[in-house]
Structures are given as structure tokens and as C-alpha cells.
Design a protein around this motif. Sequence first.
Motif: not given
Length: 343
Positions: A143-164
Motif C-alpha cells: 500500500g505504500y505507493l511512492p515506493a511501489l511506483e518508484g520501483m517501476y521507474l527504477l527499472g529503466r536504469y537497471v539491467d540483469q547484471g546489477d541484480f546478479d
Amino acid sequence: MSTPVLFSESYYQRVLADFGYTSFDLQRFDFNLAGMDAVTLNTRYLCHHDAVQYLRTAPERRIVTTGFGMSGLPHLATVTHILKMIEFQRSGERCQIVLGDLDAYNGKAKPYAEVRDLADRFREYCVRLGFEDQAGTVRCQVGYLPALEGMYLLGRYVDQGDFDAAEEDNHGYYAARGLVDTTMTFRRVLSLSLMAADFVSLGQHHDAVMVMLGVDEHRYVRFAQQAAARFDEHVPLRGDFALTAIYTRMVRGFGGHPKFSKSIPGSAIDVTTPAEEVRRLLAEEPPVPEQSATYQLMCQTPRYDGPAMIDLYQHCQEGSKTWRHEVVTFADYLTSLIESWPR
């Protein structure tokens, strides 16, 4: 079966070397913070990243944050984290505690109803221990929309290598026991992304954010820092805030496990451990501070300052009467913390 990474002093030094951290990136304390002197800070915490910049920021424009996964009942190392946040709050710092219900739902595949119930009880527990929820924030991820929306916006600046690259050091140890997915699956990607967004969302209204985590989680902060550094004019998020960190030392787990864990039975004292078992476990630890979960748990607890822990180090090594008496007193103190857990 994967061999555990034990959080010894050599492990700490390897973290600094292996990840390109310099003595400027991850530093020991040579200043006071939140009413604690440098000796106490260096006993209770391993190091900090850019905490000086945090301190240079006006108190009303900075905040300390931490979070806990709702994968199981809290153990006593987690409880000491709550106590440290209370210590920060009482010194005048703005504080936030995030209850990782969605993190456990995705990252550990826990039932939704279970993580929501646990988050409710965890919130009540924080308040019972002394966290002022009117002065600070204890919130869920649901229910905390600022972080949930921010998570989607962050996706543009991250690639799979960052997660690994963000895998926890003991991931293989937990994966071998079936406690977490063996690879960076989509649900784990979501869990890590939301954690980073929790940090970044605070930076939209604060000039400095200080994340308090165990040193084994240093890669999570690095992940968020790298994503924020890539922000450009196309993202409706601010990236020019200071994302700093303060890293706690670890508590070695019982039974040869690398650390206290909510997911591994027998590795920790938790909020269901009977008083006599608490006393037995603490008393049976070896009289070697570097190997003693008892001594390491004492270091984590705001009950003791730096000079007191230096004295107890010597008493632990000697197995003295003073040490044995303090272990009993400490066991009673931990039992009182356990009794505050909402049943």
C-alpha cells in the motif's frame, strides 16, 4: 552443500577489498553520532559509508532507515536492530522502519496472509520496545505507493547484471537448503527492486538518507546507489540526494551456522525461545569473543557502550566470574525483550 561465509574480521576486510571499496568508501568511525562516541560506534557497527555527509545535512532534512523481512519470527539480532533505531530516534534523528511483507511474499515465497499478520505484530513490537511511531515511521510495503511506483521507474536504469551482482554473500548457503531460489528469479528481482525503491523514495523528500543494515547486505545499498547515479532528465525522480549507510556487525549463529537467521531453525534465539534455553545457549558459547555469539550479541545491544565491551572482551577470554555473572544478567535482559512480543 555450500560452505557458509563466516562473518569474521577477515571477512570484513575482504568486503572492502573485493568490492572496490576504499578506506574512504567504508570507514571506521572517528567522530560522534547520535550521542555515541567513536569507541562505541566502532564496537556496535563495523563501518559507515559517507556518514559524515549525512551529519553535515540539517537534521530536518535527513533520515535513518532500516527494514526487516517478514520471513519468520524475529530473532534477537533483529531485535537489537530495533533497539538501535530507538537509540537513533531518542538522540533526535528522524527514523523509519520498513516491514518487508512484500519482500517475504516474493523473495521467500511466504503466504500473503502470514506476512501481513507478522507485519502487524512486528509493528506493535517496535512500539512496545520504545519506538515512537508518532515521531517516526513504522510502515509496511503493502500500500505504500511512492515506493511501489518508484520501483517501476527504477527499472529503466537497471539491467540483469546489477541484480546478479547484488546476491547476498551467503546466498548459496541458503539456496542449498531450499530457503531461497537458486537464481535471481523474477520474484527476487521484484523484492530487491522494491527494497531499492524504499531507499530512493526517502530521497525525494530528504537531502540525506542513511540506511542501517548488516554488513552482509552491503550489496543492496550499492545496487540502489548505482541505479540512482544513472538517473537522467527523463525520470521524474530526484537522484542528487546522499544515500549513505551504517553497517552493523554480524552475530555468529549457533550450530555452526554463519549468522542468526529467521529461516534456519536452531541458528538463533528468537521471540519464542524459553528463558532457560536462552540462558543455556548463552552460557555454552566458547570463551572466545570472535567466536562467541553471546559476546557478539552484547556488542549489538545498546545496553553496553564501547568501554564496557572492551572490559567484557577480557572477561570473556578469561571465563571469569564477572563474565559468567554478566551472561546470566544478559540472559534475563533478553528474556524481558522476548516477553514483549505480541502473542
